[in-house]
Design an enzyme around this catalytic site. Structure first.
Site, PDB file in Angstrom:
ATOM      1  N   LYS A 212     -14.513   6.011  -8.015  1.00 37.58           N
ATOM      2  CA  LYS A 212     -15.584   6.500  -8.874  1.00 37.58           C
ATOM      3  C   LYS A 212     -15.314   7.916  -9.376  1.00 37.58           C
ATOM      4  O   LYS A 212     -15.981   8.405 -10.266  1.00 37.58           O
ATOM      5  CB  LYS A 212     -16.848   6.544  -7.992  1.00 37.58           C
TER       6      LYS A 212
ATOM      7  N   ASP B 222     -11.019   3.010  -1.225  1.00 42.82           N
ATOM      8  CA  ASP B 222     -10.433   2.643  -2.510  1.00 42.82           C
ATOM      9  C   ASP B 222     -11.058   1.392  -3.056  1.00 42.82           C
ATOM     10  O   ASP B 222     -11.659   0.614  -2.340  1.00 42.82           O
ATOM     11  CB  ASP B 222      -8.938   2.328  -2.307  1.00 42.82           C
TER      12      ASP B 222
ATOM     13  N   MET C 186       1.893  -4.400  -8.775  1.00 39.99           N
ATOM     14  CA  MET C 186       1.428  -3.736 -10.001  1.00 39.99           C
ATOM     15  C   MET C 186       2.300  -4.123 -11.202  1.00 39.99           C
ATOM     16  O   MET C 186       2.581  -3.288 -12.071  1.00 39.99           O
ATOM     17  CB  MET C 186       1.437  -2.207  -9.826  1.00 39.99           C
TER      18      MET C 186
HETATM   19  N1  SAH Z   1      -1.001  -0.125  -0.483  1.00 39.64           N
HETATM   20  C1  SAH Z   1      -1.182  -1.447  -1.042  1.00 39.64           C
HETATM   21  C2  SAH Z   1      -0.608  -1.562  -2.443  1.00 39.64           C
HETATM   22  C3  SAH Z   1      -1.252  -0.634  -3.440  1.00 39.64           C
HETATM   23  S1  SAH Z   1      -0.662  -0.877  -5.064  1.00 39.64           S
HETATM   24  C4  SAH Z   1      -0.550  -2.467  -0.097  1.00 39.64           C
HETATM   25  O1  SAH Z   1       0.177  -2.116   0.821  1.00 39.64           O
HETATM   26  O2  SAH Z   1      -0.840  -3.662  -0.249  1.00 39.64           O
HETATM   27  C5  SAH Z   1      -1.798  -2.078  -5.660  1.00 39.64           C
HETATM   28  C6  SAH Z   1      -1.092  -3.384  -5.899  1.00 39.64           C
HETATM   29  O3  SAH Z   1      -0.965  -4.115  -4.700  1.00 39.64           O
HETATM   30  C7  SAH Z   1      -1.829  -4.311  -6.826  1.00 39.64           C
HETATM   31  O4  SAH Z   1      -1.627  -3.996  -8.177  1.00 39.64           O
HETATM   32  C8  SAH Z   1      -1.173  -5.622  -6.470  1.00 39.64           C
HETATM   33  O5  SAH Z   1       0.115  -5.734  -7.018  1.00 39.64           O
HETATM   34  C9  SAH Z   1      -1.016  -5.477  -4.971  1.00 39.64           C
HETATM   35  N2  SAH Z   1      -2.151  -6.074  -4.242  1.00 39.64           N
HETATM   36  C10 SAH Z   1      -2.979  -5.452  -3.400  1.00 39.64           C
HETATM   37  N3  SAH Z   1      -3.863  -6.321  -2.856  1.00 39.64           N
HETATM   38  C11 SAH Z   1      -3.579  -7.527  -3.390  1.00 39.64           C
HETATM   39  C12 SAH Z   1      -4.111  -8.844  -3.235  1.00 39.64           C
HETATM   40  N4  SAH Z   1      -5.127  -9.099  -2.418  1.00 39.64           N
HETATM   41  N5  SAH Z   1      -3.561  -9.851  -3.944  1.00 39.64           N
HETATM   42  C13 SAH Z   1      -2.532  -9.622  -4.768  1.00 39.64           C
HETATM   43  N6  SAH Z   1      -1.986  -8.412  -4.947  1.00 39.64           N
HETATM   44  C14 SAH Z   1      -2.495  -7.375  -4.272  1.00 39.64           C
END
Ligand code: SAH
Length: 422
Positions: free
Chosen positions: A236, A214, A351
């Site tokens: 992509k 991803d 998000m």
């Molecule tokens: N499965 C992922 C979340 C996917 S949804 C998890 O468990 O972390 C994607 C959202 O995760 C982004 O829009 C943001 O809100 C958050 N996110 C993921 N990585 C991040 C990071 N390094 N810093 C801040 N927010 C992050």
């Protein structure tokens, strides 16, 4: 090669480095340059979505055109990541004229510098040059990695390739020629810091011969993959989100049925807003053995690394993780924001930037005090991390004023201040 190469550790922080090319090779090379703090200029008419994400996040500069020799003026190093030999040779000679070392993906003999196979363990970087043979370098690197991993308590490599001296994707690939069944592992890559993948996830990644990644996956994890590993950039895939998901499911199933060890590498944890469940069902439905390797979710880890514990004694006895990608007043919303407003504990919104004004207004309208502390963390656990402290009432406009962008986590609750004296 008559003479031996002279090994160096280049300290690139703040120094201009030019990358020519915007395809798969550049996608793999750029993260390590950014990690070294280089001031990267990318010259290429086209970019992969992963590279475009770096551009959009302001991590590098992009010239959307073909290379001209003046691009190298002031550079300390150039990486040529194009297939076209003639075009690469033009870069090489421009670099030689300016006495700039030039790494060439297309022709190691023509390069004036070689990139080693690398394994990183905290502050220690082991770089291996294979005398012009990248496979030899990777085999040695893998052996060193195993050694250091054993020392640091990582699990030893899996025993699927008994009798083979090597391990990892190449060994797995040869073992899979004889009709061995494939498999899919849904692996959580962690929130951004490449060291925050689990031991098991890391092992499966080194054993995979197909990796479907991803956009939010830490680039440095992909940097260590062998060149013969097929890397599918899931961001992509064209079409809309639901067709794209079908396409990803199809790729996972097809590759596994062809006998490959497939890793579906997902940001954070695969089941936290990651559509991992759909992928598991698709694989299981097609008779493909599938496992899930949980990951360190950004919902907990990003606040933690930014200094905010999601719970704290005598402050919060609960935390709620919620997606803000659907506006509170949308008929598609599955979240009872009015009820969340009545909770005292910690609210973690993923998000949520786009709808933050509506979300915070809804929470305040239904009783959560406007002066509740809030923090926004962009690109948490990475070198690009940005923090914004605010309150529930002001956070939406503060985010706009500060120009914060996704990916970001919003945390609301008294825990935001729990460790500020520390
Ligand atoms: N499965 C992922 C979340 C996917 S949804 C998890 O468990 O972390 C994607 C959202 O995760 C982004 O829009 C943001 O809100 C958050 N996110 C993921 N990585 C991040 C990071 N390094 N810093 C801040 N927010 C992050």
């Amino acid at each position: 090669m008559s003479a031996n190469p002279y090994p160096l550790g280049l300290r690139l922080a703040g120094r201009p480095v030019v990358v020519v090319g915007g395809g798969a090779v550049a996608t793999r090379r750029v993260p390590a340059l950014l990690d070294a703090g280089a001031d990267v200029l990318l010259v290429s008419p086209e970019l992969t979505p992963a590279l475009r994400a770096h551009v959009d996040a302001g991590r590098l500069r992009w010239e959307p055109r073909r290379f001209v020799p003046a691009d190298l003026d002031g550079a300390w190093l150039v990486q040529v990541a194009v297939d076209d030999r003639a075009a690469a040779a033009v870069v090489s000679s421009a670099a030689a004229e300016r006495r700039i070392f030039c790494v060439r993906a297309d022709d190691r003999a023509a390069a004036t510098a070689w990139t080693p196979a690398v394994t990183r363990h905290g502050p220690v970087t082991v770089a291996v040059l294979g005398g012009g043979d990248p496979r030899r370098a990777m085999t040695v690197r893998d052996a060193v990695r195993d050694l250091l991993s054993a020392r640091t308590g990582r699990a030893p490599a899996g025993g699927t390739t008994a009798g083979s001296a090597g391990r990892g994707p190449a060994a797995a690939g040869s073992a899979r020629g004889g009709g061995a069944p494939g498999r899919v592992a849904l692996v959580g890559a962690g929130p951004g810091d490449p060291e925050l993948i689990t031991v098991k996830g890391w092992r499966l990644l080194t054993e995979a011969n197909v990796v479907v990644a991803d956009r939010l996956v830490p680039g440095l994890l992909l940097d260590e993959l062998r060149p013969d590993v097929e890397l599918v950039d899931a961001s992509k895939i064209p079409y809309g989100p639901s067709r794209a998901q079908e396409e990803i499911n199809r790729i996972l199933v097809d590759r596994a049925l062809a006998g490959n060890a497939v890793v579906r590498l997902k940001g954070g944890d695969p089941y936290v807003f990651g559509r991992g469940g759909e992928e598991l069902l698709a694989c299981a439905g097609a008779g493909v053995p599938v496992t899930v390797v949980p990951g360190v979710t950004s919902a907990i880890a990003v606040p933690a690394v930014a200094g905010v514990p999601v719970t704290h004694r005598a402050v919060a006895h609960e935390f709620t993780v919620v997606s803000g990608h659907v506006a509170p007043d949308s008929p598609a919303s599955l979240v009872r924001w009015e009820s969340l407003a009545g909770l005292r504990g910690t609210l973690v919104v993923l998000m949520g930037l786009k709808n933050l004004a509506a979300i915070s207004a809804t929470l305040v309208a239904h009783g959560r005090p406007a002066d509740t502390p809030a923090i926004v963390v962009q690109e948490g656990t990475t070198g690009g991390q940005r923090l914004l402290r605010s309150t529930l009432g002001a956070v939406a406009q503060d985010v706009v004023a500060a120009g914060l962008r996704p990916p970001a986590v919003v945390v609301v609750g008294d825990v935001v201040d729990a460790l500020t004296s520390y």
